[in-house]
Design a protein around this motif. Structure first.
Motif, PDB file in Angstrom:
ATOM      1  N   ILE A  83      60.530 -29.323  24.816  1.00 28.55           N
ATOM      2  CA  ILE A  83      61.768 -29.733  25.487  1.00 28.55           C
ATOM      3  C   ILE A  83      62.688 -28.526  25.647  1.00 28.55           C
ATOM      4  N   GLU A 104      64.434 -29.594  30.930  1.00 26.09           N
ATOM      5  CA  GLU A 104      63.072 -30.074  31.186  1.00 26.09           C
ATOM      6  C   GLU A 104      62.467 -30.674  29.920  1.00 26.09           C
ATOM      7  N   VAL A 105      61.594 -31.659  30.112  1.00 24.44           N
ATOM      8  CA  VAL A 105      60.924 -32.348  29.004  1.00 24.44           C
ATOM      9  C   VAL A 105      59.443 -32.468  29.335  1.00 24.44           C
ATOM     10  N   LEU A 106      58.596 -32.040  28.402  1.00 21.47           N
ATOM     11  CA  LEU A 106      57.155 -32.169  28.586  1.00 21.47           C
ATOM     12  C   LEU A 106      56.738 -33.587  28.213  1.00 21.47           C
ATOM     13  N   GLU A 107      56.102 -34.281  29.134  1.00 22.33           N
ATOM     14  CA  GLU A 107      55.723 -35.671  28.904  1.00 22.33           C
ATOM     15  C   GLU A 107      54.631 -35.787  27.840  1.00 22.33           C
ATOM     16  N   LYS A 108      54.659 -36.887  27.106  1.00 20.59           N
ATOM     17  CA  LYS A 108      53.712 -37.103  26.015  1.00 20.59           C
ATOM     18  C   LYS A 108      52.263 -36.983  26.496  1.00 20.59           C
ATOM     19  N   GLU A 109      51.942 -37.612  27.613  1.00 19.20           N
ATOM     20  CA  GLU A 109      50.567 -37.602  28.103  1.00 19.20           C
ATOM     21  C   GLU A 109      50.077 -36.189  28.390  1.00 19.20           C
ATOM     22  N   ARG A 110      50.975 -35.344  28.927  1.00 20.45           N
ATOM     23  CA  ARG A 110      50.595 -33.956  29.195  1.00 20.45           C
ATOM     24  C   ARG A 110      50.330 -33.207  27.894  1.00 20.45           C
ATOM     25  N   HIS A 125      62.734 -33.962  20.933  1.00 16.66           N
ATOM     26  CA  HIS A 125      61.782 -34.700  21.780  1.00 16.66           C
ATOM     27  C   HIS A 125      61.427 -36.034  21.127  1.00 16.66           C
ATOM     28  N   ASP A 141      58.976 -38.079  21.441  1.00 15.17           N
ATOM     29  CA  ASP A 141      57.577 -38.366  21.132  1.00 15.17           C
ATOM     30  C   ASP A 141      56.951 -37.342  20.191  1.00 15.17           C
ATOM     31  N   ASP A 158      58.523 -27.141  31.074  1.00 15.94           N
ATOM     32  CA  ASP A 158      58.287 -27.455  32.490  1.00 15.94           C
ATOM     33  C   ASP A 158      56.803 -27.545  32.814  1.00 15.94           C
ATOM     34  N   ASN A 218      51.059 -29.745  34.624  1.00 13.51           N
ATOM     35  CA  ASN A 218      51.367 -30.944  35.395  1.00 13.51           C
ATOM     36  C   ASN A 218      50.527 -31.014  36.671  1.00 13.51           C
TER      37      ASN A 218
END
Length: 369
Positions: free
Chosen positions: A51, A71-77, A104, A106, A297, A318
Motif C-alpha cells: 500500500i 495506491e493499494v495492491l489487491e489481495k488477489e494480485r 493494508h 488484507d 501500483d 496487474n
C-alpha cells in the motif's frame, strides 16, 4: 572528526549469528557462481509494498512522494505474486513501504498464505497498528520485524514523524506487548528498534536505546539517514554531527548485554562519509537481480530506490504474471542500461554489489590462500 572512533562494531564481521552481516551473500555460493555469467539471475528476496498510504509523514521519508498516490495492491494480485515468487525460487518476502504495510486491510490473510508456501517473512513497520491479531501473526510466522521509531522522547517523535506525541507511548506499548507475547510463545521472532539518525534527532539517541531495552527488543539499530535527492553533507568529513553521535554512543554501548544488542551499522556510516562515490567500488549492479521489488501500483521495479518510476519498470502484475515479467524482454533490455554513478547512495543492493565485484575481480595472489 569522522566516524572513525565510533566504528567499534559489537560483533566481528564474520560472526555466524550476525543477522546484519554485509557478508551474508557468501552463504550463497550458487549465486556467486551465477553472478559470473551475464545471464540475469533469479531473486532470493521479494520486497512487496502492499500500500502507498501511510499513517505517518516522517521528515526524511524516501517514499513520501508515493503517499499522495494512495495506491493499494489487491489481495488477489498479492496471492498470485506469492505463487509466482515461490515457483521461481524466491526464499523470503519483506513487507514494507511505500506506505505503512500494516494499514493494508488484507495483510494478515496474505501473510498467512505466504507462510503456507514456506516463504520466510520479515516486515518493516512504524508499529502504530500492532494490535493483538497482527502480533499473533508475527509471533507465529515471521523471522523478524524492524520497527522504525527513531526517537527516545515523545517530542522528538512527534516532530520527526509528524504525528501526535501521544503515539510514541502507543508504539512503545505495542512493542512491549509483542515482545512479551513472543517470549511466552517461545517464538524465534527477532524484534528490532530502528533509530535512523541525523542532526534532527541525534540528541535523543541514548534515551531511545534505553526505551528500546525496557521494551524487550532484541536489538537497537543505528544507521544514518541518507537522502537520495537532498545533500548528505551533515555526514561529511569534519561535520559536527560526528561529535554529537560519538557522545551519544558512549552512553548507548554500555546498555548491551546478552539479551540486548547494539547494532551500529558501521559499513553504512563508513560509506556515507565518502560522498564522492559513497563507497561504490563496483561499476555494474547485479545485486538488484537478487532483490525483486513490487510496488503498490503493481509495478515490478528495478529496485526499491526507483519505486514508482515508470522508466525503471519491468512490467506490471496487474497486466502480466510476475514470473513472466521477471524472465521477460523488458527486464533484459533495462538491466544493461543501469549507470551506478546515477544511482542513489547506500541502496539496498550496495553491499551485495561490493561482494560480487570483489569475488569476480579479486586477483592479488589468489593462488596463495
Amino acid at each position: 572528526m569522522t566516524g572513525e572512533r565510533m566504528t567499534r562494531a559489537a560483533r566481528p564481521t564474520l560472526d555466524l549469528a550476525d543477522n546484519f552481516s554485509p557478508m551474508k551473500l557468501l552463504a550463497h555460493p550458487d549465486v556467486l557462481l551465477a553472478a559470473r555469467s551475464p545471464e540475469p539471475m533469479r531473486p532470493i528476496n521479494l520486497e512487496i509494498n502492499p500500500i502507498n498510504i501511510c499513517n505517518q509523514s516522517c521528515t526524511w521519508c524516501t517514499y513520501g512522494y508515493l503517499h499522495e498516490r494512495k495506491e493499494v495492491l489487491e489481495k488477489e494480485r498479492m496471492l498470485e505474486l506469492l505463487d509466482d515468487a515461490h515457483s521461481i525460487g524466491v526464499q523470503s518476502v519483506t513487507w514494507t513501504g511505500g506506505g505503512e504495510p500494516t494499514v493494508h486491510k488484507d495483510l494478515e490473510e496474505v501473510v498467512e498464505y505466504a507462510a503456507r508456501l514456506g516463504l520466510k517473512q520479515g516486515i518493516n513497520s512504524n508499529g502504530v497498528k500492532l494490535g493483538p491479531r497482527l502480533r499473533n501473526t508475527l509471533v507465529q510466522h515471521f523471522s523478524y520485524i524492524r520497527l522504525s521509531v527513531d526517537a527516545g522522547t515523545p517530542g522528538v517523535y512527534a516532530r520527526t514523524h509528524r504525528v501526535n506525541s501521544a503515539l510514541y507511548e502507543v508504539v512503545l506499548r505495542n512493542i512491549t506487548a509483542l515482545c512479551e507475547e513472543r517470549d511466552a510463545a517461545g517464538s524465534r521472532l527477532v524484534v528490532g528498534f530502528s533509530f535512523l539518525v541525523d542532526e534532527s534527532n541525534v540528541e535523543d539517541l541514548a534515551e531511545g536505546a534505553r526505551r528500546a531495552k525496557r521494551a524487550g527488543v532484541d536489538y537497537f539499530q543505528v544507521k544514518p539517514i541518507v537522502h537520495y535527492e537532498r545533500s548528505n553533507e551533515q555526514f561529511g568529513e569534519g561535520s559536527p554531527l560526528w561529535d554529537a553521535l560519538a557522545a551519544q554512543m558512549e552512553q548507548v554501548r554500555p546498555l548491551q548485554d546478552e539479551g540486548f544488542e547494539i547494532r551500529f551499522l558501521e559499513h553504512k556510516f563508513t560509506d556515507v562519509v565518502r560522498q564522492d562515490d559513497y563507497g561504490r567500488s563496483y561499476t555494474v549492479c547485479r545485486g538488484n537481480e537478487l532483490l525483486a521489488t513490487v510496488g503498490a501500483d503493481g509495478s515490478v521495479d528495478l529496485c526499491c530506490a526507483f519505486k514508482g518510476d515508470s522508466g525503471w519498470s519491468f512490467g506490471n502484475i496487474n497486466e502480466r504474471r510476475f514470473a513472466e515479467i521477471w524472465d521477460g524482454e523488458q527486464r533484459r533490455k533495462l538491466l544493461p542500461t543501469i549507470d551506478v554513478r546515477k544511482c542513489p547512495p547506500l541502496c539496498k543492493a550496495h553491499e551485495l554489489n561490493k561482494i560480487i565485484h570483489f569475488v569476480n575481480n579479486f586477483d592479488a595472489h589468489r593462488e596463495f590462500p
